[in-house]
Write a protein that holds these residues in place. Structure first.
Motif, PDB file in Angstrom:
ATOM      1  N   VAL A 113       0.724  -1.158   0.173  1.00  9.14           N
ATOM      2  CA  VAL A 113      -0.033   0.121   0.043  1.00  9.14           C
ATOM      3  C   VAL A 113       0.874   1.170  -0.025  1.00  9.14           C
ATOM      4  O   VAL A 113       1.938   1.488   0.549  1.00  9.14           O
ATOM      5  CB  VAL A 113      -0.936   0.132   1.317  1.00  9.14           C
ATOM      6  CG1 VAL A 113      -2.036   1.238   1.216  1.00  9.14           C
ATOM      7  CG2 VAL A 113      -1.771  -1.214   1.435  1.00  9.14           C
ATOM      8  N   TYR A 114       0.425   2.159  -0.673  1.00  8.06           N
ATOM      9  CA  TYR A 114       1.162   3.327  -0.681  1.00  8.06           C
ATOM     10  C   TYR A 114       0.023   4.653  -0.557  1.00  8.06           C
ATOM     11  O   TYR A 114      -0.980   4.710  -1.042  1.00  8.06           O
ATOM     12  CB  TYR A 114       1.765   3.899  -1.953  1.00  8.06           C
ATOM     13  CG  TYR A 114       2.621   5.284  -1.968  1.00  8.06           C
ATOM     14  CD1 TYR A 114       3.592   5.664  -1.227  1.00  8.06           C
ATOM     15  CD2 TYR A 114       1.866   6.189  -2.796  1.00  8.06           C
ATOM     16  CE1 TYR A 114       3.875   6.733  -1.131  1.00  8.06           C
ATOM     17  CE2 TYR A 114       2.214   7.589  -2.497  1.00  8.06           C
ATOM     18  CZ  TYR A 114       3.604   7.825  -1.917  1.00  8.06           C
ATOM     19  OH  TYR A 114       3.880   9.152  -1.915  1.00  8.06           O
ATOM     20  N   ALA A 115       0.167   5.732   0.197  1.00  9.26           N
ATOM     21  CA  ALA A 115      -0.744   6.793   0.247  1.00  9.26           C
ATOM     22  C   ALA A 115       0.040   8.027   0.296  1.00  9.26           C
ATOM     23  O   ALA A 115       0.895   8.353   1.194  1.00  9.26           O
ATOM     24  CB  ALA A 115      -1.434   6.616   1.721  1.00  9.26           C
ATOM     25  N   ASP A 116      -0.458   9.032  -0.309  1.00 19.63           N
ATOM     26  CA  ASP A 116      -0.118  10.706  -0.393  1.00 19.63           C
ATOM     27  C   ASP A 116      -1.166  11.412  -0.526  1.00 19.63           C
ATOM     28  O   ASP A 116      -2.468  10.793  -0.474  1.00 19.63           O
ATOM     29  CB  ASP A 116       1.289  10.949  -1.198  1.00 19.63           C
ATOM     30  CG  ASP A 116       1.021  10.715  -2.612  1.00 19.63           C
ATOM     31  OD1 ASP A 116      -0.289  10.893  -3.064  1.00 19.63           O
ATOM     32  OD2 ASP A 116       1.797  10.484  -3.408  1.00 19.63           O
ATOM     33  N   ARG A 117      -0.958  12.561  -0.431  1.00 26.35           N
ATOM     34  CA  ARG A 117      -2.058  13.507  -0.618  1.00 26.35           C
ATOM     35  C   ARG A 117      -3.019  13.481  -1.841  1.00 26.35           C
ATOM     36  O   ARG A 117      -4.260  13.861  -1.991  1.00 26.35           O
ATOM     37  CB  ARG A 117      -1.681  15.109  -0.582  1.00 26.35           C
ATOM     38  CG  ARG A 117      -2.658  16.122  -0.314  1.00 26.35           C
ATOM     39  CD  ARG A 117      -1.798  17.515  -0.318  1.00 26.35           C
ATOM     40  NE  ARG A 117      -2.747  18.533  -0.589  1.00 26.35           N
ATOM     41  CZ  ARG A 117      -2.373  19.751  -0.444  1.00 26.35           C
ATOM     42  NH1 ARG A 117      -1.209  20.032  -0.171  1.00 26.35           N
ATOM     43  NH2 ARG A 117      -3.284  20.829  -0.535  1.00 26.35           N
ATOM     44  N   MET A 173       1.093   8.414   5.607  1.00 27.83           N
ATOM     45  CA  MET A 173       0.683   9.290   4.419  1.00 27.83           C
ATOM     46  C   MET A 173       1.389  10.479   4.413  1.00 27.83           C
ATOM     47  O   MET A 173       1.810  10.832   5.303  1.00 27.83           O
ATOM     48  CB  MET A 173      -0.940   9.644   4.624  1.00 27.83           C
ATOM     49  CG  MET A 173      -1.712  10.054   3.327  1.00 27.83           C
ATOM     50  SD  MET A 173      -3.354  10.394   3.734  1.00 27.83           S
ATOM     51  CE  MET A 173      -3.717  10.503   2.300  1.00 27.83           C
ATOM     52  N   THR A 174       1.715  10.608   3.167  1.00 24.36           N
ATOM     53  CA  THR A 174       2.726  11.503   2.840  1.00 24.36           C
ATOM     54  C   THR A 174       2.000  12.811   2.353  1.00 24.36           C
ATOM     55  O   THR A 174       1.133  12.852   1.510  1.00 24.36           O
ATOM     56  CB  THR A 174       3.814  11.197   1.833  1.00 24.36           C
ATOM     57  OG1 THR A 174       4.580  10.007   2.214  1.00 24.36           O
ATOM     58  CG2 THR A 174       4.814  12.369   1.345  1.00 24.36           C
ATOM     59  N   GLY A 175       2.514  13.936   2.668  1.00 27.26           N
ATOM     60  CA  GLY A 175       1.775  15.273   2.210  1.00 27.26           C
ATOM     61  C   GLY A 175       2.353  15.416   0.665  1.00 27.26           C
ATOM     62  O   GLY A 175       2.657  14.916  -0.094  1.00 27.26           O
ATOM     63  N   GLY A 176       2.548  16.936   0.659  1.00 31.54           N
ATOM     64  CA  GLY A 176       3.250  17.397  -0.926  1.00 31.54           C
ATOM     65  C   GLY A 176       3.400  18.960  -0.835  1.00 31.54           C
ATOM     66  O   GLY A 176       3.152  19.669   0.191  1.00 31.54           O
ATOM     67  N   ARG A 177       3.648  19.292  -1.864  1.00 29.98           N
ATOM     68  CA  ARG A 177       3.981  20.691  -2.330  1.00 29.98           C
ATOM     69  C   ARG A 177       2.552  21.291  -2.848  1.00 29.98           C
ATOM     70  O   ARG A 177       1.936  20.601  -3.710  1.00 29.98           O
ATOM     71  CB  ARG A 177       5.043  21.085  -3.141  1.00 29.98           C
ATOM     72  CG  ARG A 177       6.378  20.242  -2.597  1.00 29.98           C
ATOM     73  CD  ARG A 177       7.521  20.598  -3.480  1.00 29.98           C
ATOM     74  NE  ARG A 177       8.826  20.051  -3.097  1.00 29.98           N
ATOM     75  CZ  ARG A 177       9.584  20.504  -2.187  1.00 29.98           C
ATOM     76  NH1 ARG A 177       9.328  21.580  -1.405  1.00 29.98           N
ATOM     77  NH2 ARG A 177      10.612  19.924  -2.028  1.00 29.98           N
ATOM     78  N   VAL A 212      -0.881  20.351  -7.200  1.00 25.74           N
ATOM     79  CA  VAL A 212      -0.534  19.681  -5.885  1.00 25.74           C
ATOM     80  C   VAL A 212       0.335  18.465  -6.281  1.00 25.74           C
ATOM     81  O   VAL A 212       0.108  17.596  -7.054  1.00 25.74           O
ATOM     82  CB  VAL A 212      -1.831  19.023  -5.188  1.00 25.74           C
ATOM     83  CG1 VAL A 212      -1.477  18.279  -4.038  1.00 25.74           C
ATOM     84  CG2 VAL A 212      -2.795  20.402  -5.011  1.00 25.74           C
ATOM     85  N   ILE A 213       1.405  18.671  -5.735  1.00 26.70           N
ATOM     86  CA  ILE A 213       2.774  17.787  -6.219  1.00 26.70           C
ATOM     87  C   ILE A 213       3.018  16.784  -4.970  1.00 26.70           C
ATOM     88  O   ILE A 213       3.367  17.039  -3.769  1.00 26.70           O
ATOM     89  CB  ILE A 213       3.822  18.470  -6.494  1.00 26.70           C
ATOM     90  CG1 ILE A 213       3.437  19.467  -7.539  1.00 26.70           C
ATOM     91  CG2 ILE A 213       4.963  17.871  -6.989  1.00 26.70           C
ATOM     92  CD1 ILE A 213       4.169  21.072  -7.608  1.00 26.70           C
ATOM     93  N   THR A 214       2.925  15.670  -5.211  1.00 27.66           N
ATOM     94  CA  THR A 214       3.119  14.450  -4.340  1.00 27.66           C
ATOM     95  C   THR A 214       4.340  13.763  -4.914  1.00 27.66           C
ATOM     96  O   THR A 214       4.433  13.622  -6.099  1.00 27.66           O
ATOM     97  CB  THR A 214       2.084  13.771  -3.794  1.00 27.66           C
ATOM     98  OG1 THR A 214       1.360  13.192  -4.644  1.00 27.66           O
ATOM     99  CG2 THR A 214       0.922  14.801  -3.032  1.00 27.66           C
ATOM    100  N   PRO A 215       4.724  13.015  -3.966  1.00 29.23           N
ATOM    101  CA  PRO A 215       5.988  12.053  -4.682  1.00 29.23           C
ATOM    102  C   PRO A 215       5.446  10.920  -5.712  1.00 29.23           C
ATOM    103  O   PRO A 215       6.121  10.538  -6.530  1.00 29.23           O
ATOM    104  CB  PRO A 215       6.349  11.149  -3.215  1.00 29.23           C
ATOM    105  CG  PRO A 215       6.125  11.882  -2.103  1.00 29.23           C
ATOM    106  CD  PRO A 215       4.894  12.744  -2.550  1.00 29.23           C
TER     107      PRO A 215
END
Length: 368
Positions: free
Chosen positions: A125-129, A239-243, A264-267
């Motif tokens: 699983v992977y999660a970001d904004r 969970m990762t945020g971002g720019r 909105v820029i996430t990994p």
């Protein structure tokens, strides 16, 4: 997701993955009713365990997402993740889950019936904004030479009862079948990305509830879809945020003006929140199949060229065919690209119908 969304998804790529002699569109539209909504695929009480008319039609949505691709060595997968998820795997930013649930088969599918045993594994699983991506695998044994075709319907919610819609353009499913003396061994793998943009704030971790329903058809009766079983998983994932870059820039080309409000820029992905001056041109039969080619330079240096990008709903909502405001998802890993961005969208192409919309839209903005 409403009926309109379902009807268009059902026809998106169905003809690519089932016999050409089967008129999927006609069959699905005959069985959909405007009063029913939702995606529940629970089995009926009939001894055959076949879906009732709407459940059968809803599960056919999965056919639109099947894509047979190459092997990815890191996760020993049948399918190739998009560039953003592939980077997350390489950088070991995905969470390894490896939870396996054996599915107790309904009595009608045991013994002399097609499916002999069945298990579902959530691999990572992977999660970001911007998105939540889940890799999973279905394995089992079927009657020899049954020509089984597996379909899966993952649905995702969180502890706050938020329901996440699919990012259709980045989802993949694939099947592999082999026969031996015991019967037909099948492996069905999927990478399903869900739109996380509905979250107003990004927590350090998130508790998720995933349900996966599995159905199948056979060579002898490809339109008689039967429910094999379902299971659910609960897990917590970081969970990762971002720019975020506020842009508020409008660019006109040909007959279309695109207003880019923010990026909105996430990994794993970049999401462009846009509004279109003429959204009606995208409202065609295969309206979920529009792509654009994205090219990016940062501080004058080329980062990528002509990378496929696709529409999604604005701020995590389900995409509508005629929505004036929506998002463009670029599944590239760009979180470390800071400075002046020069982002170009080169026309739109419908991968199903072949229709094109000409134009070149270039946006220049700062990412800090």
């Amino acid at each position: 997701m409403n009926d309109q969304y379902l009807k268009h998804v059902l026809t998106r790529r169905a003809e690519h993955d089932i016999p050409a002699s089967v008129n999927v569109s006609a069959a699905v539209f005959r069985q959909l009713t405007p009063q029913k909504t939702g995606l529940s695929l629970n089995s009926s009480s009939s001894k055959s365990h076949r879906f009732d008319r709407f459940r059968w039609a809803a599960l056919l949505i999965i056919i639109t997402l099947i894509s047979v691709t190459t092997v990815y060595a890191i996760v020993q997968s049948l399918i190739q993740p998009d560039p953003g998820i592939k980077t997350m795997q390489i950088e070991r930013k995905t969470l390894t889950v490896n939870q396996t649930h054996e599915i107790a088969l309904p009595s009608a599918t045991s013994g002399t019936m097609t499916v002999k045993n069945l298990s579902v594994t959530v691999t990572e699983v992977y999660a970001d904004r911007n998105r939540i991506s889940i890799g999973y695998q279905v394995k089992g044994l079927a009657e020899k030479n049954s020509g089984i075709q597996l379909y899966s319907n993952p649905t995702l919610t969180d502890a706050a009862n938020n329901a996440y819609v699919w990012l259709v353009g980045s989802n993949q499913q694939s099947n592999d079948v082999s026969n031996d003396a015991l019967g037909e061994h099948f492996t069905h793998e999927g990478i399903m990305s869900f739109d996380a943009a509905l979250l107003k704030t990004v927590p350090a971790s998130i508790d998720l509830h995933l349900q996966i329903e599995v159905a199948y058809t056979t060579t002898n009766n490809p339109m008689a879809m039967a429910l094999a079983g379902k299971t659910s998983f609960d897990f917590r994932v970081p969970m990762t945020g971002g720019r975020e870059a506020q842009v508020d820039e409008s660019v006109s080309s040909a007959s279309q003006t695109i207003q880019l409000s923010r990026a909105v820029i996430t990994p794993s992905m970049t999401r462009l929140e846009i509004c279109l001056s003429s959204p009606a041109v995208f409202n065609v039969d295969a309206w979920l199949s529009w792509e654009t080619s994205a090219t990016l330079k940062v501080n004058g240096q080329s980062i990528f060229a002509q990378s496929p990008a696709y529409f999604s709903g604005s701020n995590g909502a389900a995409l509508q065919a005629d929505a004036p405001c929506r998002a463009i998802a670029i599944p590239e890993s760009l979180a470390n690209q800071v400075g002046q961005w020069e982002l170009t969208l080169a026309g739109f192409h419908n991968t199903d119908s072949g229709q094109t919309i000409d134009g070149t839209w270039t946006f220049t903005f700062e990412v800090n």
